[in-house]
Design an enzyme around this catalytic site. Structure first.
Site, PDB file in Angstrom:
ATOM      1  N   GLY A 153       0.855  -1.422  -0.365  1.00  0.00           N
ATOM      2  CA  GLY A 153       0.188  -0.052   0.645  1.00  0.00           C
ATOM      3  C   GLY A 153       0.544   0.972  -0.611  1.00  0.00           C
ATOM      4  CB  CYS A 170       9.267  -3.139 -17.270  1.00  0.00           C
ATOM      5  SG  CYS A 170      10.405  -2.504 -16.829  1.00  0.00           S
ATOM      6  CB  THR A 184      -6.349  -2.241   5.697  1.00  0.00           C
ATOM      7  OG1 THR A 184      -7.597  -2.382   4.995  1.00  0.00           O
ATOM      8  CG2 THR A 184      -6.458  -0.224   5.632  1.00  0.00           C
ATOM      9  CB  SER A 185      -3.020  -6.483   5.468  1.00  0.00           C
ATOM     10  OG  SER A 185      -2.176  -6.689   4.788  1.00  0.00           O
ATOM     11  CG  HIS A 214      -4.856 -10.256   3.727  1.00  0.00           C
ATOM     12  ND1 HIS A 214      -4.308  -9.327   3.650  1.00  0.00           N
ATOM     13  CD2 HIS A 214      -4.251 -11.042   3.790  1.00  0.00           C
ATOM     14  CE1 HIS A 214      -3.299  -9.597   3.380  1.00  0.00           C
ATOM     15  NE2 HIS A 214      -3.435 -10.881   4.379  1.00  0.00           N
TER      16      HIS A 214
HETATM   17  P1  NAD Z   1       0.530  -4.262   5.469  1.00  0.00           P
HETATM   18  O1  NAD Z   1       0.811  -5.111   6.342  1.00  0.00           O
HETATM   19  O2  NAD Z   1       2.133  -4.629   4.979  1.00  0.00           O
HETATM   20  O3  NAD Z   1       0.517  -2.982   5.157  1.00  0.00           O
HETATM   21  C1  NAD Z   1      -1.270  -2.746   5.478  1.00  0.00           C
HETATM   22  C2  NAD Z   1      -1.030  -1.329   6.590  1.00  0.00           C
HETATM   23  O4  NAD Z   1      -2.132  -1.356   7.091  1.00  0.00           O
HETATM   24  C3  NAD Z   1      -0.463  -1.258   7.602  1.00  0.00           C
HETATM   25  O5  NAD Z   1       0.342  -0.244   7.862  1.00  0.00           O
HETATM   26  C4  NAD Z   1      -0.816  -1.169   9.255  1.00  0.00           C
HETATM   27  O6  NAD Z   1      -1.284  -0.490   9.922  1.00  0.00           O
HETATM   28  C5  NAD Z   1      -2.835  -0.613   8.262  1.00  0.00           C
HETATM   29  N1  NAD Z   1      -3.903  -0.600   8.409  1.00  0.00           N
HETATM   30  C6  NAD Z   1      -4.558  -1.866   8.927  1.00  0.00           C
HETATM   31  N2  NAD Z   1      -5.876  -2.094   9.491  1.00  0.00           N
HETATM   32  C7  NAD Z   1      -6.210  -0.040   9.469  1.00  0.00           C
HETATM   33  C8  NAD Z   1      -6.944   0.610   9.779  1.00  0.00           C
HETATM   34  N3  NAD Z   1      -7.960   0.517   9.565  1.00  0.00           N
HETATM   35  N4  NAD Z   1      -6.927   2.113   9.174  1.00  0.00           N
HETATM   36  C9  NAD Z   1      -5.996   2.638   8.590  1.00  0.00           C
HETATM   37  N5  NAD Z   1      -4.520   1.621   8.726  1.00  0.00           N
HETATM   38  C10 NAD Z   1      -4.824   1.085   8.877  1.00  0.00           C
HETATM   39  O7  NAD Z   1       0.489  -5.140   4.192  1.00  0.00           O
HETATM   40  P2  NAD Z   1       0.459  -4.008   2.438  1.00  0.00           P
HETATM   41  O8  NAD Z   1       1.827  -4.934   2.144  1.00  0.00           O
HETATM   42  O9  NAD Z   1       0.924  -3.455   2.386  1.00  0.00           O
HETATM   43  O10 NAD Z   1      -1.108  -5.169   1.571  1.00  0.00           O
HETATM   44  C11 NAD Z   1      -1.941  -4.296   1.342  1.00  0.00           C
HETATM   45  C12 NAD Z   1      -3.118  -5.162   1.181  1.00  0.00           C
HETATM   46  O11 NAD Z   1      -3.047  -4.812  -0.247  1.00  0.00           O
HETATM   47  C13 NAD Z   1      -3.217  -6.432   1.349  1.00  0.00           C
HETATM   48  O12 NAD Z   1      -4.254  -7.134   1.650  1.00  0.00           O
HETATM   49  C14 NAD Z   1      -2.345  -7.039  -0.058  1.00  0.00           C
HETATM   50  O13 NAD Z   1      -2.656  -8.644   0.161  1.00  0.00           O
HETATM   51  C15 NAD Z   1      -3.136  -6.512  -0.691  1.00  0.00           C
HETATM   52  N6  NAD Z   1      -2.314  -6.236  -2.090  1.00  0.00           N
HETATM   53  C16 NAD Z   1      -3.389  -5.732  -2.715  1.00  0.00           C
HETATM   54  C17 NAD Z   1      -2.511  -5.952  -3.959  1.00  0.00           C
HETATM   55  C18 NAD Z   1      -2.357  -4.977  -5.621  1.00  0.00           C
HETATM   56  O14 NAD Z   1      -1.931  -5.019  -6.359  1.00  0.00           O
HETATM   57  N7  NAD Z   1      -3.746  -4.652  -5.464  1.00  0.00           N
HETATM   58  C19 NAD Z   1      -0.758  -6.244  -4.179  1.00  0.00           C
HETATM   59  C20 NAD Z   1      -0.126  -6.816  -2.965  1.00  0.00           C
HETATM   60  C21 NAD Z   1      -0.928  -6.558  -2.330  1.00  0.00           C
END
Ligand code: NAD
Length: 550
Positions: free
Chosen positions: A173, A405, A259-260, A262
């Protein structure tokens, strides 16, 4: 056991018996480099509890195994633990990994946590357990592509003069603020955890930090009025921010969330309590924590839907938050689309996806040379050239220098072979690791994300991810991984990854020629089979053989 996390070894001196083994070792240690990993001391790389090895003993075992592994042997990793070494052959992968895979009936978080606590498994996320995470840059281009697709579709090609609101500045994120400003926009990104925002300031992914909602809105509105790009990290809970936005009728143009969600236990902070209170609750009453976390996600999605009704462009960014909200009784939780059907699928139909490479020399000059190589090989691709220039200017390397890329079928093999040639002639100082995210065109089954709303309804068909791992193994990738639950959590995805090492040898050339065709080729056949005309035409033009369509 005390293990020091100082990142990967650099240079041309080997600790292993060949470059493929050396590459696996360096990429494992790179995943745990404090510059790269979110919590290296817990072996957590990114994405909630996405880990590189099951525990410190297993990590030590993997390191020892890789150091002694011969060039005709294959090491097996079962959810982050080395479990066997077999004699195979030179063209076979050096490492095969299976992470977090559970029998379908057991494939939920409750069973996973129970087995995890017994020390029997590990959450591998996508590139954490498969040793090809390259820090936040890895997701940056994909996020940039997504926001530029949003800009094209809704705002005439640029986000200039718009405000995006999002949350979650973790490993993935954290790419959002920079991706929005690269598209000319203003972004407010909330994270409950101040240290996550600070990390993005250090790596120049985010411009400013504040604890004040009012200040964030004032800065955003000023920048919007001046048409100036700006990213603001707001230390706050996403739900609290959304409720405030709704109550005060603040105009938000684009809304998403990373946010995570998942992982309701380890990835999401429930609203209405401080971070310290949340951590205490998690320790004392994990079940109650999960309940509060899910209820909070339901409110989160309700707010998102309300803003959509008020005209904001809203999309889900791949964290499964809509599913949790739906399970919590939010009937219209899927009112807003996922980012793949909304913006990314046309790219998947051409085999395009998050292709990446890392320089094992550790020398940034090697990546700068490959940046030039991109320009030499693809001079007609303006978007790609723009990306390379922006990445050169804005991206601070984390760990081993690396580049991502989004390249398509045909382009990937061209680039891979050219890199191998630069290694052979000594223009690059050491071999280069070539791989990709699991979030790719032909490697995932994930009905709430990559395969949401497939044309033929094949969203939940998992065979494609299995076939991807099998064909890349047959083609001789250096390491191949198969995982469950990445991105969207337990029960919701199956996916595979591959890495090939370009060490300048003839063997590497043959491996690259095979793997970098079969791998993106899976994206073409998967989408052609599902009935996408773009993929069917592409297959015909590029001689991708599809027996039922010949
Ligand atoms: P991460 O766990 O490193 O970071 C999640 C962040 O969310 C943390 O910094 C946490 O403090 C914050 N957070 C949690 N609950 C919160 C809330 N209620 N309010 C504000 N902040 C809050 O995870 P990440 O690696 O950044 O991945 C984030 C999500 O995106 C995961 O679910 C991941 O699977 C998904 N993801 C999406 C893609 C994509 O391309 N769309 C790719 C990879 C991951």
């Amino acid at each position: 056991m005390t293990l020091k996390f100082t990142g990967a070894k650099r240079g041309t001196e080997l600790e292993c018996k060949g470059w493929e083994q050396e590459a696996a070792l360096r990429m494992l240690m790179n995943n745990l480099d404090p510059e790269v990993a979110e919590k290296p001391e817990d072996l957590i790389v990114y994405g909630g509890i996405g880990k590189a090895a099951r525990n410190k003993e297993a990590l030590d075992g993997i390191i020892r195994s890789l150091k002694s592994l011969e060039g005709d042997e294959t090491l097996l990793i079962q959810s982050g633990k080395p479990v066997g070494i077999f004699k195979t052959h030179e063209h076979a992968p050096r490492v095969l990994l299976s992470n977090s895979v559970l029998v379908p009936k057991w494939a939920d978080w409750e069973n996973f946590h129970e087995l995890d606590q017994k020390g029997l498994t590990m959450y591998g996320q996508m590139t954490a357990g498969s040793w090809i995470y390259i820090g936040t840059q890895g997701i940056l281009q994909g996020t940039y592509e997504t926001f530029s697709a949003v800009a094209k579709e809704h705002f005439g090609g640029s986000l200039k003069g718009t405000i995006t609101l999002t949350a979650g500045l973790g490993g993935m994120g954290g790419a959002q603020p920079l991706a929005v400003t690269m598209n000319g926009g203003v972004v407010i990104a909330a994270d409950s955890d101040q240290s996550r925002i600070e990390k993005r300031l250090e790596t120049k992914y985010c411009d400013r930090l504040t604890h004040s909602f009012d200040e964030a809105v004032q800065w955003a509105e000023e920048a919007k009025a001046e048409g100036r790009p700006l990213s603001i990290g707001l230390v706050a809970n996403a739900v609290d921010v959304l409720q405030e936005v709704l109550a005060r009728k603040i105009k938000i143009d684009v809304l998403t969330d990373q946010t995570s969600a998942h992982d309701p236990l380890n990835g999401y902070f429930p609203h209405g309590m401080t971070v310290d209170e949340a951590l205490q609750l998690k320790q004392d009453h994990p079940d109650l924590y999960v309940q509060k976390s899910k209820a909070s996600m339901a409110e989160h999605v309700r707010c998102m839907i309300e803003l959509q009704k008020r005209g904001t462009i809203v999309f889900d960014y791949g964290n499964n938050i809509r599913q949790v909200a739906k399970d919590e009784g939010v009937k219209d939780a899927f009112a807003f689309p996922g980012f793949v059907p909304a913006y990314i699928r046309p790219l998947f139909c051409e085999g395009k996806g998050p292709f990446r490479w890392a320089a094992l020399s550790g020398d940034p000059a090697d990546i700068h040379r490959t940046d030039e190589l991109i320009k030499e090989l693809f001079p007609e691709n303006e978007a790609l050239l723009r990306w390379i220039d922006m990445a050169h200017e804005h991206v601070a390397f984390q760990g081993l220098p690396a580049r991502i890329c989004w390249l398509g079928y045909g382009e990937r093999v061209k680039m891979g072979l050219a890199i191998n040639e630069l290694v052979r002639t000594g223009e690059l100082k050491a071999p280069v690791v070539i791989g990709r995210d699991h979030l790719d065109c032909g490697s995932v089954a994930s009905p709430n994300r990559e395969t949401e709303a497939m044309k033929d309804g094949s969203d939940a068909i998992g065979d494609w991810a299995v076939l991807n791992a099998l064909v890349n193994t047959s083609a001789g990738a250096s390491w191949v991984s198969f995982h469950h639950g990445g991105g969207v959590g337990m029960g919701y995805s199956l996916h595979s990854g591959m890495v090939v090492v370009a060490d300048g040898t003839e063997t590497a050339k043959k491996k690259l020629e095979r793997v970098l065709v079969s791998d993106p080729g899976m994206g073409i056949i998967r989408h052609a089979d599902a009935g996408y005309a773009e993929a069917q035409e592409f297959a015909k033009e590029h001689n991708v053989r599809i027996p039922m369509q010949e």
